[in-house]
Scaffold this motif. Sequence first.
Motif, PDB file in Angstrom:
ATOM      1  N   MET A   1      52.213  11.421  28.437  1.00  0.00           N
ATOM      2  CA  MET A   1      51.626  10.705  29.551  1.00  0.00           C
ATOM      3  C   MET A   1      52.734   9.925  30.269  1.00  0.00           C
ATOM      4  SD  MET A   1      48.111   8.662  29.071  1.00  0.00           S
ATOM      5  CE  MET A   1      46.767   9.518  29.782  1.00  0.00           C
ATOM      6  N   LYS A   2      52.710   9.960  31.562  1.00  0.00           N
ATOM      7  CA  LYS A   2      53.735   9.269  32.337  1.00  0.00           C
ATOM      8  C   LYS A   2      53.580   7.753  32.211  1.00  0.00           C
ATOM      9  CE  LYS A   2      54.185  12.957  35.662  1.00  0.00           C
ATOM     10  NZ  LYS A   2      54.077  13.376  37.041  1.00  0.00           N
ATOM     11  N   LYS A   3      54.670   7.043  32.452  1.00  0.00           N
ATOM     12  CA  LYS A   3      54.665   5.594  32.276  1.00  0.00           C
ATOM     13  C   LYS A   3      53.647   4.892  33.158  1.00  0.00           C
ATOM     14  CE  LYS A   3      59.175   4.628  30.440  1.00  0.00           C
ATOM     15  NZ  LYS A   3      60.378   3.843  30.537  1.00  0.00           N
ATOM     16  N   ARG A   4      53.455   5.412  34.359  1.00  0.00           N
ATOM     17  CA  ARG A   4      52.515   4.732  35.261  1.00  0.00           C
ATOM     18  C   ARG A   4      51.070   4.844  34.783  1.00  0.00           C
ATOM     19  NH1 ARG A   4      52.546   8.829  40.427  1.00  0.00           N
ATOM     20  NH2 ARG A   4      51.818  10.623  39.266  1.00  0.00           N
ATOM     21  N   TYR A   5      50.794   5.746  33.852  1.00  0.00           N
ATOM     22  CA  TYR A   5      49.446   5.909  33.311  1.00  0.00           C
ATOM     23  C   TYR A   5      49.213   5.097  32.042  1.00  0.00           C
ATOM     24  CZ  TYR A   5      49.198   9.944  36.429  1.00  0.00           C
ATOM     25  OH  TYR A   5      49.202  10.758  37.518  1.00  0.00           O
ATOM     26  N   ARG A   6      50.209   4.379  31.574  1.00  0.00           N
ATOM     27  CA  ARG A   6      50.102   3.649  30.321  1.00  0.00           C
ATOM     28  C   ARG A   6      49.914   2.153  30.529  1.00  0.00           C
ATOM     29  NH1 ARG A   6      55.519   5.638  27.760  1.00  0.00           N
ATOM     30  NH2 ARG A   6      55.313   7.849  28.187  1.00  0.00           N
ATOM     31  N   ILE A   7      49.219   1.547  29.599  1.00  0.00           N
ATOM     32  CA  ILE A   7      49.161   0.090  29.514  1.00  0.00           C
ATOM     33  C   ILE A   7      49.969  -0.257  28.272  1.00  0.00           C
ATOM     34  CG2 ILE A   7      47.711  -1.932  29.154  1.00  0.00           C
ATOM     35  CD1 ILE A   7      45.439  -0.413  30.506  1.00  0.00           C
ATOM     36  N   LYS A   8      51.078  -0.964  28.444  1.00  0.00           N
ATOM     37  CA  LYS A   8      51.961  -1.273  27.330  1.00  0.00           C
ATOM     38  C   LYS A   8      52.137  -2.774  27.110  1.00  0.00           C
ATOM     39  CE  LYS A   8      54.284   2.180  25.564  1.00  0.00           C
ATOM     40  NZ  LYS A   8      54.113   2.563  24.170  1.00  0.00           N
ATOM     41  N   LYS A   9      52.078  -3.545  28.168  1.00  0.00           N
ATOM     42  CA  LYS A   9      52.382  -4.969  28.061  1.00  0.00           C
ATOM     43  C   LYS A   9      51.193  -5.751  27.523  1.00  0.00           C
ATOM     44  CE  LYS A   9      55.859  -4.892  31.602  1.00  0.00           C
ATOM     45  NZ  LYS A   9      56.300  -5.346  32.885  1.00  0.00           N
ATOM     46  N   ASP A  10      51.505  -6.772  26.743  1.00  0.00           N
ATOM     47  CA  ASP A  10      50.482  -7.596  26.122  1.00  0.00           C
ATOM     48  C   ASP A  10      49.597  -8.273  27.162  1.00  0.00           C
ATOM     49  OD1 ASP A  10      49.262  -8.760  23.782  1.00  0.00           O
ATOM     50  OD2 ASP A  10      50.225 -10.644  24.372  1.00  0.00           O
ATOM     51  N   LYS A  11      50.200  -8.729  28.264  1.00  0.00           N
ATOM     52  CA  LYS A  11      49.391  -9.411  29.291  1.00  0.00           C
ATOM     53  C   LYS A  11      48.395  -8.446  29.936  1.00  0.00           C
ATOM     54  CE  LYS A  11      52.236  -8.842  33.346  1.00  0.00           C
ATOM     55  NZ  LYS A  11      52.501  -9.384  34.627  1.00  0.00           N
ATOM     56  N   ASP A  12      48.767  -7.168  30.073  1.00  0.00           N
ATOM     57  CA  ASP A  12      47.840  -6.181  30.628  1.00  0.00           C
ATOM     58  C   ASP A  12      46.681  -5.912  29.660  1.00  0.00           C
ATOM     59  OD1 ASP A  12      49.417  -5.966  32.880  1.00  0.00           O
ATOM     60  OD2 ASP A  12      50.512  -4.204  32.148  1.00  0.00           O
ATOM     61  N   PHE A  13      46.995  -5.827  28.355  1.00  0.00           N
ATOM     62  CA  PHE A  13      45.939  -5.661  27.360  1.00  0.00           C
ATOM     63  C   PHE A  13      44.990  -6.849  27.389  1.00  0.00           C
ATOM     64  CE2 PHE A  13      48.500  -2.357  25.338  1.00  0.00           C
ATOM     65  CZ  PHE A  13      47.526  -1.524  24.801  1.00  0.00           C
ATOM     66  N   ARG A  14      45.552  -8.057  27.413  1.00  0.00           N
ATOM     67  CA  ARG A  14      44.714  -9.261  27.416  1.00  0.00           C
ATOM     68  C   ARG A  14      43.815  -9.327  28.642  1.00  0.00           C
ATOM     69  NH1 ARG A  14      48.576 -13.649  26.887  1.00  0.00           N
ATOM     70  NH2 ARG A  14      50.035 -12.704  25.471  1.00  0.00           N
ATOM     71  N   LEU A  15      44.329  -8.898  29.803  1.00  0.00           N
ATOM     72  CA  LEU A  15      43.530  -8.885  31.022  1.00  0.00           C
ATOM     73  C   LEU A  15      42.333  -7.953  30.884  1.00  0.00           C
ATOM     74  CD1 LEU A  15      43.322  -9.728  34.079  1.00  0.00           C
ATOM     75  CD2 LEU A  15      44.479  -7.568  34.550  1.00  0.00           C
ATOM     76  N   VAL A  16      42.568  -6.772  30.331  1.00  0.00           N
ATOM     77  CA  VAL A  16      41.469  -5.812  30.149  1.00  0.00           C
ATOM     78  C   VAL A  16      40.472  -6.355  29.131  1.00  0.00           C
ATOM     79  CG1 VAL A  16      40.872  -3.479  29.426  1.00  0.00           C
ATOM     80  CG2 VAL A  16      42.901  -3.846  30.820  1.00  0.00           C
ATOM     81  N   PHE A  17      40.947  -6.964  28.048  1.00  0.00           N
ATOM     82  CA  PHE A  17      40.033  -7.532  27.052  1.00  0.00           C
ATOM     83  C   PHE A  17      39.209  -8.675  27.632  1.00  0.00           C
ATOM     84  CE2 PHE A  17      43.155  -6.138  23.584  1.00  0.00           C
ATOM     85  CZ  PHE A  17      42.464  -4.963  23.373  1.00  0.00           C
ATOM     86  N   LYS A  18      39.850  -9.509  28.448  1.00  0.00           N
ATOM     87  CA  LYS A  18      39.179 -10.699  28.973  1.00  0.00           C
ATOM     88  C   LYS A  18      38.204 -10.365  30.099  1.00  0.00           C
ATOM     89  CE  LYS A  18      40.174 -15.322  30.663  1.00  0.00           C
ATOM     90  NZ  LYS A  18      41.198 -16.281  31.051  1.00  0.00           N
ATOM     91  N   LYS A  19      38.629  -9.550  31.056  1.00  0.00           N
ATOM     92  CA  LYS A  19      37.810  -9.303  32.241  1.00  0.00           C
ATOM     93  C   LYS A  19      37.066  -7.980  32.212  1.00  0.00           C
ATOM     94  CE  LYS A  19      40.226 -12.407  35.186  1.00  0.00           C
ATOM     95  NZ  LYS A  19      40.605 -12.779  36.508  1.00  0.00           N
ATOM     96  N   GLY A  20      37.446  -7.111  31.282  1.00  0.00           N
ATOM     97  CA  GLY A  20      36.811  -5.801  31.210  1.00  0.00           C
ATOM     98  C   GLY A  20      35.494  -5.838  30.460  1.00  0.00           C
ATOM     99  N   LYS A  21      34.792  -4.733  30.517  1.00  0.00           N
ATOM    100  CA  LYS A  21      33.518  -4.596  29.821  1.00  0.00           C
ATOM    101  C   LYS A  21      33.730  -3.631  28.662  1.00  0.00           C
ATOM    102  CE  LYS A  21      28.654  -4.058  30.960  1.00  0.00           C
ATOM    103  NZ  LYS A  21      28.224  -4.882  29.884  1.00  0.00           N
ATOM    104  N   SER A  22      33.112  -3.901  27.524  1.00  0.00           N
ATOM    105  CA  SER A  22      33.328  -3.063  26.344  1.00  0.00           C
ATOM    106  C   SER A  22      32.116  -2.183  26.063  1.00  0.00           C
ATOM    107  CB  SER A  22      33.643  -3.917  25.127  1.00  0.00           C
ATOM    108  OG  SER A  22      32.520  -4.654  24.741  1.00  0.00           O
ATOM    109  N   TYR A  23      32.407  -0.993  25.570  1.00  0.00           N
ATOM    110  CA  TYR A  23      31.401  -0.023  25.162  1.00  0.00           C
ATOM    111  C   TYR A  23      31.852   0.531  23.823  1.00  0.00           C
ATOM    112  CZ  TYR A  23      30.437  -0.360  30.127  1.00  0.00           C
ATOM    113  OH  TYR A  23      30.175  -0.841  31.372  1.00  0.00           O
ATOM    114  N   ALA A  24      30.898   0.795  22.929  1.00  0.00           N
ATOM    115  CA  ALA A  24      31.311   1.195  21.586  1.00  0.00           C
ATOM    116  C   ALA A  24      30.326   2.167  20.951  1.00  0.00           C
ATOM    117  CB  ALA A  24      31.445  -0.040  20.707  1.00  0.00           C
ATOM    118  N   ASN A  25      30.856   2.923  19.999  1.00  0.00           N
ATOM    119  CA  ASN A  25      30.052   3.657  19.041  1.00  0.00           C
ATOM    120  C   ASN A  25      30.704   3.452  17.684  1.00  0.00           C
ATOM    121  OD1 ASN A  25      32.243   5.429  19.060  1.00  0.00           O
ATOM    122  ND2 ASN A  25      31.127   7.123  19.956  1.00  0.00           N
ATOM    123  N   ARG A  26      30.367   4.249  16.691  1.00  0.00           N
ATOM    124  CA  ARG A  26      30.910   4.015  15.346  1.00  0.00           C
ATOM    125  C   ARG A  26      32.404   4.280  15.252  1.00  0.00           C
ATOM    126  NH1 ARG A  26      27.607   3.955  10.716  1.00  0.00           N
ATOM    127  NH2 ARG A  26      29.372   4.920   9.668  1.00  0.00           N
TER     128      ARG A  26
END
Length: 111
Positions: free
Chosen positions: A1-26
């Motif tokens: 996968m090309k770099k522009r398609y990746r989330i690598k930085k901690d601040k980007d992960f935290r943003l998705v966790f904080k403002k994003g919506k979660s969906y789950a299965n087992r």
Amino acid sequence: MKKRYRIKKDKDFRLVFKKGKSYANRQFVVYVINHPDITHLRLGISVSKKLGNAVKRNQIKRRIRSFFRENQEQLSKKEYVVISRKPVSDMDYHQMEKSLLHVLKIARCIK
């Protein structure tokens, strides 16, 4: 996968966790956030050390990346963070694919 398609930085992960919506299965938890200015999907993957050694964790990550690469045209242009749960370590690619499709249908991310 090309770099522009990746989330690598901690601040980007935290943003998705904080403002994003979660969906789950087992098997997976998927956090999704929509940015109106984004032109392609971005993917972050998290696999816990509880799932196995480095070889097994990297295998799981490769399979998840492969799924997103194959289904890139069907998926909405959003940011995704995929977290693997324990049952994933015993699954083959087709089972993982079916499970990820299920979670993304719940999230309404498939066109």
